[in-house]
Motif scaffolding. Structure first.
Motif, short mmCIF file in Angstrom:
data_model
loop_
_atom_site.label_atom_id
_atom_site.label_comp_id
_atom_site.label_asym_id
_atom_site.label_seq_id
_atom_site.Cartn_x
_atom_site.Cartn_y
_atom_site.Cartn_z
N ASP A 601 1.59 9.09 -20.00
CA ASP A 601 1.43 8.99 -18.57
C ASP A 601 2.10 9.51 -18.91
O ASP A 601 3.84 10.26 -18.77
N PHE A 602 1.79 11.14 -17.84
CA PHE A 602 2.56 12.73 -17.40
C PHE A 602 2.84 12.90 -16.90
O PHE A 602 1.84 12.93 -15.66
N ARG A 603 4.23 13.56 -16.03
CA ARG A 603 4.52 13.54 -14.58
C ARG A 603 5.11 14.23 -14.85
O ARG A 603 6.31 14.71 -15.13
N ILE A 613 8.75 19.37 -2.33
CA ILE A 613 8.30 19.56 -3.71
C ILE A 613 6.92 19.40 -4.07
O ILE A 613 6.34 18.66 -3.30
N VAL A 614 6.07 19.39 -5.24
CA VAL A 614 4.91 18.64 -5.34
C VAL A 614 4.35 17.55 -6.20
O VAL A 614 5.94 18.85 -7.53
N ALA A 615 4.06 17.11 -6.37
CA ALA A 615 4.15 16.13 -7.88
C ALA A 615 3.00 15.98 -8.42
O ALA A 615 2.09 15.61 -7.55
N ASN A 616 2.75 16.10 -9.15
CA ASN A 616 1.43 16.30 -10.84
C ASN A 616 1.22 14.73 -11.40
O ASN A 616 2.41 14.68 -11.58
N ARG A 617 0.42 14.05 -11.23
CA ARG A 617 0.63 13.15 -12.54
C ARG A 617 -0.85 13.27 -13.33
O ARG A 617 -1.90 12.97 -12.79
N LEU A 618 -1.04 12.57 -14.99
CA LEU A 618 -2.16 12.27 -15.32
C LEU A 618 -1.83 11.63 -15.92
O LEU A 618 -1.20 11.21 -16.89
N ALA A 619 -2.89 10.57 -15.72
CA ALA A 619 -3.09 9.18 -16.66
C ALA A 619 -4.38 9.28 -17.77
O ALA A 619 -5.27 9.16 -17.00
N TYR A 620 -4.26 8.61 -18.77
CA TYR A 620 -5.37 8.44 -19.52
C TYR A 620 -4.86 7.18 -20.72
O TYR A 620 -3.75 7.19 -21.14
#
Length: 799
Positions: A601-603, A613-620
């Motif tokens: 889980d990357f944020r 702000i801009v918030a981004n999340r990538l999860a696998y």
């Protein structure tokens, strides 16, 4: 992050990078000491001292040979270096270092890492500079020692505090006698340097602005060396740094003007009889009153302020009368001045003495200097073993619908359904050990409809480098499920909802080992028990007895966590954080089925403007084995009124043993995508409306935390390992009731190719604090043609 480089000041102005390192840590202020650099007197070597992890390293750049030499300094040499400079020998450095809570001066031999004490006492010794090339050779440094001597004892119960002054140690004679070059009582002296072949200079903020003072020399009592200081600048802006180049006899001063740093080069300026000394203009930031001018012998120049000689002096009659009495007991000393003045009672004097002291004014008391001297021999202390003492840390009662501690639900125990927590009361109380090394937390969660409950007891221990704890969790849920009564022929003759109870008990041990301030490795292991019990409520449930289903599973989880984020406002973060994990769950009965999970889980949170702000999340995540995890995509975390997709009543395949939510995927309901793998990417623009555009303070929590967001979610779940066409085909069986293949029972099997394809949702929402809770309201559409937007109301922060 830092970079050390050299740049030529003439010709091509070539830039050469000597060292790059460090890490961006938003949770800590910039280290003021590392890396530190020092040039040798010949200009042939540059020393760079820096930290890498827990190690201290030294890099020497040989300018003459054009090469780098790297050295690793053993940990037992010192705890921390505050400043350094080259000695006359290019193979030796002089350090101001902290070792065993003392700040002393050391000579450090580069080859062999040998350290030798120059000073060894409780007084602080800082900013050493090696002086050579003139009539004096030695070390110039700052110290708060009260006398110009290397061996100044500290009084009983005395705190080694006081202002820093400039001292000179002669390394040729090695005498313990020091030459005191300043005698300030207030203000701050910094950066003592060589100034010309035979003089010194330092910066002092006597009038609130850092100006340059030059140390001149004369003769004191007994024809001994004596020093006095005179200001040679009268700037309106403080000098941030100054340096003298012996090769060119030039002086460089660094001054900040607005947002720029200006470097001024000028000739050496020495005060003389022609009036080189400056008269500093008073400012509102002045820290001391200018004293009358007194000049030592053979140096009677107007405007010069004397400093005590290196040979010491005899006490005057007034000082003898003001000496402190020695008393028994304890006296507490601090670095702050006392407001109340308690003058010492004096003995009766002669009439002539009284006349001389009529105009005496008591000086303000300073608690950095003891007003009483105590003899600790009068105090007898008996050591005793420390006894644990716990005190209440907090008591919390709030509305909550989050999943506590463990996200996986047993499919067999829940009869194939995922039970969403219903909003209810979460009460918890925490007890902290008085040294905050241990903590006990007790809590329970009870929903509004009393359909389920959760209890937990947690113990945490932070005494050692490895934090550890124990957790016991009990969750029970009551729910009605449809039971089909089937005739001998196989046909369903009657369907009756009956009450069942699901119980989950978890006993878990937690371990956490920090790598540094940003990274940590965590391990969790334990055993869980899942029960599925029928509750007898009527005649049919009494006649049709379900066997109890009990499953025991060992659970283990290993995580690597990186967190370099700060939160300037609620739900507003800056920085990056991520988590990589692997899990293994092994069944201890019922066939010993098992599964393993891997995922991350990357944020990232990027500042655009103020707190916008801009918030981004990538999860696998991927699950595999004979009892895999089925991930359910769709919806948001802590959804108040969760909705289920039409395929939500499909019972999972036999090779699934657990279920877990995979969010956020707005624009879809839960069960919109299912599988043993999932991947999701979310991006949000978060704009605090009022605090961004209104300059005055806002007191209302609703307005202060009001945020407007725009978001896009994209993700999917699939079976197998890779998301190919076969793995993304869903099969549905209608109806769910009855026995497949039985008499008088018709079943429809539908397979939809690509039904688990990419799902994309987009929309906007509002965030704010309401009645002490941070609430989220989102409205989302999807790309599958639904014109009516879905509305999500949830609790909690972030995604």
């Amino acid at each position: 992050m830092y970079t050390v480089y050299t740049q030529k000041i003439a010709g091509s102005q070539t830039v050469t990078t000597l060292l790059e390192g460090g890490q961006k840590d938003l949770t800590e202020q910039i280290d003021p000491n590392y890396p530190m650099i020092a040039w040798s007197a010949t200009g042939n070597k540059l020393a760079i001292l820096y930290r890498k992890g827990s190690e201290t390293k030294l890099r020497i750049y040989n300018n003459k040979k054009g090469r780098l030499e790297n050295y690793k300094i053993p940990k037992n040499r010192f705890d921390r270096v505050l400043s350094m400079a080259f000695m006359q020998d290019d193979d030796k450095l002089v350090f101001s270092a902290i070792k065993k809570s003392q700040t002393d001066l050391y000579t450090f031999t580069i080859r062999g890492s040998k350290m030798t004490n120059i000073t060894d006492d409780v007084w602080d010794d800082l900013s050493p500079q090696f002086i050579s090339g003139g009539s004096r050779t030695g070390i110039l440094f700052l110290s708060n020692r009260p006398k110009p001597n290397m061996n100044v004892p500290v009084g009983v119960n005395e705190l080694p505090a006081g202002p820093l002054n400039v001292f000179f140690h002669n390394t040729v004679t090695g005498s313990s006698e020091l030459l005191q070059c300043s005698d300030v009582k207030k203000g701050r002296i910094t950066q003592p340097v060589q100034y010309g072949p035979d003089h010194f200079a330092y910066l002092h903020d006597s009038n609130g602005i850092n100006n340059k003072y030059v140390v001149m020399f004369g003769r004191g009592v007994g024809n001994r060396d004596s020093a006095y200081a005179m200001p040679v600048t009268n700037y309106s802006t403080s000098i941030l740094s100054h340096q003298y180049n012996p090769a060119t006899a030039d002086v460089a001063d660094v001054v900040q003007q607005k947002d720029k740093y200006m470097v001024y080069f000028h000739d050496l300026v020495l005060p003389d009889d022609s009036g080189g000394a400056k008269s500093l203009r008073p400012t509102l930031l002045s820290v001391e009153r200018q004293d009358p001018v007194v000049v030592p012998q053979k140096a009677k120049i107007p405007g010069r302020v004397p400093v005590s000689s290196a040979s010491g002096r005899y006490a005057t009659d007034d000082e003898v009368n003001n000496r402190l009495d020695i008393k028994g007991g304890n006296v507490f000393q601090s670095e702050f001045s006392d407001n109340d003045v308690q003058p010492r009672k004096r003995s009766r004097r002669k009439a002539d003495d009284v006349a001389d002291n009529e105009n005496d004014v008591a000086a303000p008391a300073d608690s950095s200097v003891l007003t009483e001297i105590t003899d600790s021999a009068y105090l007898k202390m008996k050591p005793a073993s420390y006894r644990y003492s716990f005190k209440p840390d907090y008591l919390s009662i709030k509305v909550d619908n989050s999943i506590l501690f463990n996200q996986y639900q047993s499919i067999a125990a829940n009869n194939g359904k995922f039970n969403n927590p219903i909003p209810g009361g979460l009460a918890s109380i925490s007890l902290n050990e008085i040294l905050e090394n241990q903590r006990i937390t007790v809590g329970f969660q009870l929903p509004i409809n009393v359909s389920y409950s959760t209890y937990f007891l947690q113990y945490q221990n932070f005494t050692r480098k490895v934090d550890w704890g124990l957790l016991f969790l009990r969750r029970q849920n009551k729910e009605y499920n449809d039971v089909d009564y089937i005739a001998p022929s196989g046909a369903v003759v009657y369907t009756q909802p009956q009450l069942f109870k699901t119980i989950t008990n978890l006993l878990q041990a937690d371990f956490s080992r920090p790598v540094d301030r940003l990274r940590s490795v965590r391990f969790h292991t334990g055993v869980r028990e899942d029960k599925f019990i029928q509750k007898v409520t009527d005649t049919l449930s009494l006649a049709y007895d379900f066997p109890k289903s009990v499953a025991y599973t060992s659970v283990s989880r290993l995580e690597y966590v990186f967190d370099n984020t700060i939160s300037p406002a609620t739900n507003i973060l800056n920085g990056t954080r991520y988590k990589v994990y692997t899990e293994y769950m092994y069944g201890l009965n019922n066939g010993n089925k098992s599964c393993y999970n891997i995922g991350f889980d990357f944020r990232n949170y990027q500042k655009l403007y103020k707190n916008f702000i801009v918030a981004n999340r990538l999860a696998y995540a991927h699950s595999d084995g004979s009892s895999m995890v089925q991930y359910l995509m769709g919806g948001v975390d802590n959804w108040i009124f969760p909705q289920t997709a039409p395929n939500g009543n499909q019972r999972p395949a036999p090779n699934y043993g657990f279920q877990a939510l995979a969010t956020s995927l707005r624009g879809y309901r839960q069960y919109a995508r299912t599988g043993n793998n999932f991947a999701v990417f979310s991006t949000e623009f978060r704009l605090p409306v009022v605090t961004t555009f209104v300059k005055r303070p806002v007191q209302s929590a609703i307005l202060k935390n009001l945020q407007v967001i725009a978001f896009t979610d994209a993700g999917t779940a699939w079976r197998g390992f890779l998301p190919n066409e076969d793995n993304m085909t869903n099969t549905y069986i209608f109806p769910q009731g009855g026995t497949i293949g039985g008499l008088n029972n018709v079943n429809l099997v539908v397979s939809i190719p690509g039904s688990s394809g990419l799902a994309v949702g987009y929309g906007g929402g509002l965030r704010t604090s309401l009645l002490g809770y941070f609430v989220r309201l989102d409205m989302a559409w999807n790309i599958e043609g639904d014109r009516k937007p879905m509305v999500y109301f949830a609790l909690g922060t972030d995604f």
